[in-house]
Design a protein around this motif. Structure first.
Motif, PDB file in Angstrom:
ATOM      1  N   GLY A  75       0.798  -1.222   0.000  1.00 52.28           N
ATOM      2  CA  GLY A  75       0.000   0.000   0.000  1.00 52.28           C
ATOM      3  C   GLY A  75       0.823   1.261   0.000  1.00 52.28           C
ATOM      4  O   GLY A  75       0.328   2.338   0.360  1.00 52.28           O
ATOM      5  N   VAL A  76       2.090   1.151  -0.410  1.00 49.94           N
ATOM      6  CA  VAL A  76       3.001   2.293  -0.477  1.00 49.94           C
ATOM      7  C   VAL A  76       3.523   2.395  -1.915  1.00 49.94           C
ATOM      8  O   VAL A  76       4.256   1.508  -2.362  1.00 49.94           O
ATOM      9  N   PRO A  77       3.132   3.436  -2.652  1.00 45.04           N
ATOM     10  CA  PRO A  77       3.525   3.525  -4.067  1.00 45.04           C
ATOM     11  C   PRO A  77       5.026   3.409  -4.302  1.00 45.04           C
ATOM     12  O   PRO A  77       5.453   2.784  -5.269  1.00 45.04           O
ATOM     13  N   ARG A  78       5.831   4.001  -3.415  1.00 45.46           N
ATOM     14  CA  ARG A  78       7.285   3.980  -3.607  1.00 45.46           C
ATOM     15  C   ARG A  78       7.891   2.602  -3.317  1.00 45.46           C
ATOM     16  O   ARG A  78       9.066   2.382  -3.575  1.00 45.46           O
ATOM     17  N   GLY A 160      10.042  -3.469   6.823  1.00 46.43           N
ATOM     18  CA  GLY A 160       9.518  -3.341   8.180  1.00 46.43           C
ATOM     19  C   GLY A 160      10.014  -2.088   8.872  1.00 46.43           C
ATOM     20  O   GLY A 160       9.250  -1.413   9.574  1.00 46.43           O
ATOM     21  N   ARG A 161      11.275  -1.759   8.671  1.00 42.48           N
ATOM     22  CA  ARG A 161      11.822  -0.542   9.302  1.00 42.48           C
ATOM     23  C   ARG A 161      11.245   0.722   8.670  1.00 42.48           C
ATOM     24  O   ARG A 161      11.169   1.765   9.332  1.00 42.48           O
ATOM     25  N   PHE A 162      10.852   0.638   7.389  1.00 43.57           N
ATOM     26  CA  PHE A 162      10.179   1.783   6.778  1.00 43.57           C
ATOM     27  C   PHE A 162       8.910   2.108   7.558  1.00 43.57           C
ATOM     28  O   PHE A 162       8.667   3.267   7.927  1.00 43.57           O
ATOM     29  N   PHE A 163       8.087   1.108   7.819  1.00 49.82           N
ATOM     30  CA  PHE A 163       6.824   1.339   8.533  1.00 49.82           C
ATOM     31  C   PHE A 163       7.075   1.759   9.980  1.00 49.82           C
ATOM     32  O   PHE A 163       6.375   2.619  10.513  1.00 49.82           O
ATOM     33  N   GLU A 164       8.062   1.138  10.603  1.00 43.82           N
ATOM     34  CA  GLU A 164       8.383   1.489  11.992  1.00 43.82           C
ATOM     35  C   GLU A 164       8.790   2.959  12.102  1.00 43.82           C
ATOM     36  O   GLU A 164       8.292   3.696  12.972  1.00 43.82           O
ATOM     37  N   ASP A 193      16.325  14.795   3.795  1.00 50.22           N
ATOM     38  CA  ASP A 193      15.164  14.117   3.216  1.00 50.22           C
ATOM     39  C   ASP A 193      15.565  12.855   2.449  1.00 50.22           C
ATOM     40  O   ASP A 193      14.885  12.445   1.516  1.00 50.22           O
ATOM     41  N   SER A 194      16.651  12.218   2.852  1.00 49.14           N
ATOM     42  CA  SER A 194      17.095  11.018   2.165  1.00 49.14           C
ATOM     43  C   SER A 194      16.130   9.855   2.320  1.00 49.14           C
ATOM     44  O   SER A 194      16.086   8.965   1.469  1.00 49.14           O
ATOM     45  N   VAL A 195      15.377   9.849   3.408  1.00 52.64           N
ATOM     46  CA  VAL A 195      14.430   8.752   3.644  1.00 52.64           C
ATOM     47  C   VAL A 195      13.007   9.205   3.349  1.00 52.64           C
ATOM     48  O   VAL A 195      12.312   8.625   2.517  1.00 52.64           O
ATOM     49  N   TYR A 196      12.560  10.256   4.044  1.00 50.17           N
ATOM     50  CA  TYR A 196      11.178  10.711   3.917  1.00 50.17           C
ATOM     51  C   TYR A 196      11.128  12.145   3.405  1.00 50.17           C
ATOM     52  O   TYR A 196      11.913  13.000   3.821  1.00 50.17           O
ATOM     53  N   THR A 197      10.175  12.393   2.513  1.00 41.27           N
ATOM     54  CA  THR A 197       9.931  13.757   2.063  1.00 41.27           C
ATOM     55  C   THR A 197       9.182  14.511   3.162  1.00 41.27           C
ATOM     56  O   THR A 197       8.777  13.939   4.181  1.00 41.27           O
ATOM     57  N   ASP A 198       8.979  15.798   2.967  1.00 40.85           N
ATOM     58  CA  ASP A 198       8.284  16.604   3.971  1.00 40.85           C
ATOM     59  C   ASP A 198       6.824  16.184   4.136  1.00 40.85           C
ATOM     60  O   ASP A 198       6.177  16.549   5.121  1.00 40.85           O
ATOM     61  N   GLY A 205      13.900   4.872  -3.751  1.00 42.71           N
ATOM     62  CA  GLY A 205      13.621   3.449  -3.672  1.00 42.71           C
ATOM     63  C   GLY A 205      14.508   2.718  -2.696  1.00 42.71           C
ATOM     64  O   GLY A 205      14.536   3.009  -1.492  1.00 42.71           O
ATOM     65  N   ASP A 206      15.296   1.759  -3.207  1.00 43.59           N
ATOM     66  CA  ASP A 206      16.131   0.928  -2.335  1.00 43.59           C
ATOM     67  C   ASP A 206      17.134   1.749  -1.551  1.00 43.59           C
ATOM     68  O   ASP A 206      17.432   1.453  -0.388  1.00 43.59           O
ATOM     69  N   GLN A 207      17.632   2.815  -2.144  1.00 46.67           N
ATOM     70  CA  GLN A 207      18.611   3.669  -1.468  1.00 46.67           C
ATOM     71  C   GLN A 207      18.030   4.247  -0.178  1.00 46.67           C
ATOM     72  O   GLN A 207      18.684   4.226   0.872  1.00 46.67           O
ATOM     73  N   SER A 208      16.812   4.738  -0.245  1.00 44.81           N
ATOM     74  CA  SER A 208      16.166   5.285   0.947  1.00 44.81           C
ATOM     75  C   SER A 208      15.927   4.211   1.995  1.00 44.81           C
ATOM     76  O   SER A 208      16.043   4.463   3.208  1.00 44.81           O
TER      77      SER A 208
END
Length: 287
Positions: A75-78, A160-164, A193-198, A205-208
């Motif tokens: 459910g996450v486009p990226r 999993g760490r993305f959601f956490e 903003d390497s992981v999340y945008t504002d 993608g994988d880099q983030s």
């Protein structure tokens, strides 16, 4: 000793076929004795690739694997709609688990120019080992890395760490701004903003996802034995592809206090890829 790359181009894309031959030719020269896993999509097949590369594999064991898209939707486009995550990253991690041993991943436009056994000697000293966008910036580049412990670094853990961390993504942005004076120091592998945008979306993608894996820890994806020569942006060099099909570098432009004498991997991402393909086309070997 294992190397993985991803190839997902149709058979009528001659330029990318030549790039694949060039990539493999350099692997065959500088990674003797390695097992090479070429993961391809549905746009081509193993028989076509075997025929294309039949003269380039005298020193390596080349394996062809048909990759699959990640079967889980989050459910996450990226994540769900990003090739670099749902195909590239997913298949690299799946092949790593299948091998059950350390792997080195090199993008198709990352051309090996030095003996890869040097990296292999210390690969087990760190579960994940990456490199910066040298010499344009210190932030982590997702196109060249190694994984030695698949129970720690795997697709499920990264997602999993993305959601956490997404639960408090503003705090993650603040952590990303914490820097130190040493390139091996705290969070010098990231930007705000390497992981999340504002707005809380995954930046890329994988880099983030790799950056996000480390950002709440005191660890870093960089390693003192693994210097920036392993990921040198091609636009900061002058080179040719000679008539034997190999890259010859004549000029290196260093920055940021580093003094690279020998480029170990020439990485031709972004605008540099077009230049590399043009150089390949000028070589008698690839005509």
């Amino acid at each position: 000793m294992n190397i993985i790359t991803i190839y997902d181009y149709p058979d009528d894309n001659v330029s990318m076929q030549k790039l694949l031959v060039c990539w493999t030719r350099h692997i065959n020269k500088f990674a003797k004795g390695f097992d090479v896993y070429l993961v391809h999509g549905d746009k081509t097949d193993a028989n076509t690739l075997k025929s294309l590369l039949k003269d380039e594999t005298s020193n390596i064991n080349l394996n062809f694997i048909r990759g699959t898209k990640c079967p889980t939707e989050y459910g996450v486009p990226r994540i769900d709609g990003n090739f670099h995550v749902n195909f590239n990253l997913y298949n690299v991690m799946e092949v790593g688990k299948m091998i059950n041993g350390p792997i080195i991943y090199l993008d198709l436009d990352a051309i090996l120019l030095s003996d890869l056994s040097e990296w292999w000697k210390y690969i087990n000293e760190k579960s994940f080992m990456g490199t910066m966008h040298y010499p344009i910036g210190q932030n982590l580049n997702g196109g060249i890395y190694s994984v030695s412990n698949h129970s720690e670094v795997n697709f499920e853990e990264l997602v999993g760490r993305f959601f956490e961390n997404h639960k408090n993504y503003k705090k993650i942005q603040e952590l990303c701004e914490v820097q130190s004076n040493n390139w091996l120091g705290r969070r010098n592998y990231t930007l705000r903003d390497s992981v999340y945008t504002d707005t809380g979306h995954l930046k890329s993608g994988d880099q983030s996802l790799f950056i996000n894996y480390f950002v709440k820890t005191q660890d870093t994806p960089f390693y003192k034995k693994h210097d920036v020569a392993w990921n040198f942006f091609a636009n900061y060099t002058k080179y040719i592809v000679n008539n034997d099909g190999f890259i010859e570098i004549s000029t290196i432009r260093n920055r940021m206090g580093f003094d690279v004498k020998e480029v170990k991997v020439l990485h031709a991402y972004a605008s540099a890829k077009k230049v590399l393909i043009e150089s390949i086309n000028k070589s008698e070997y690839y005509k």
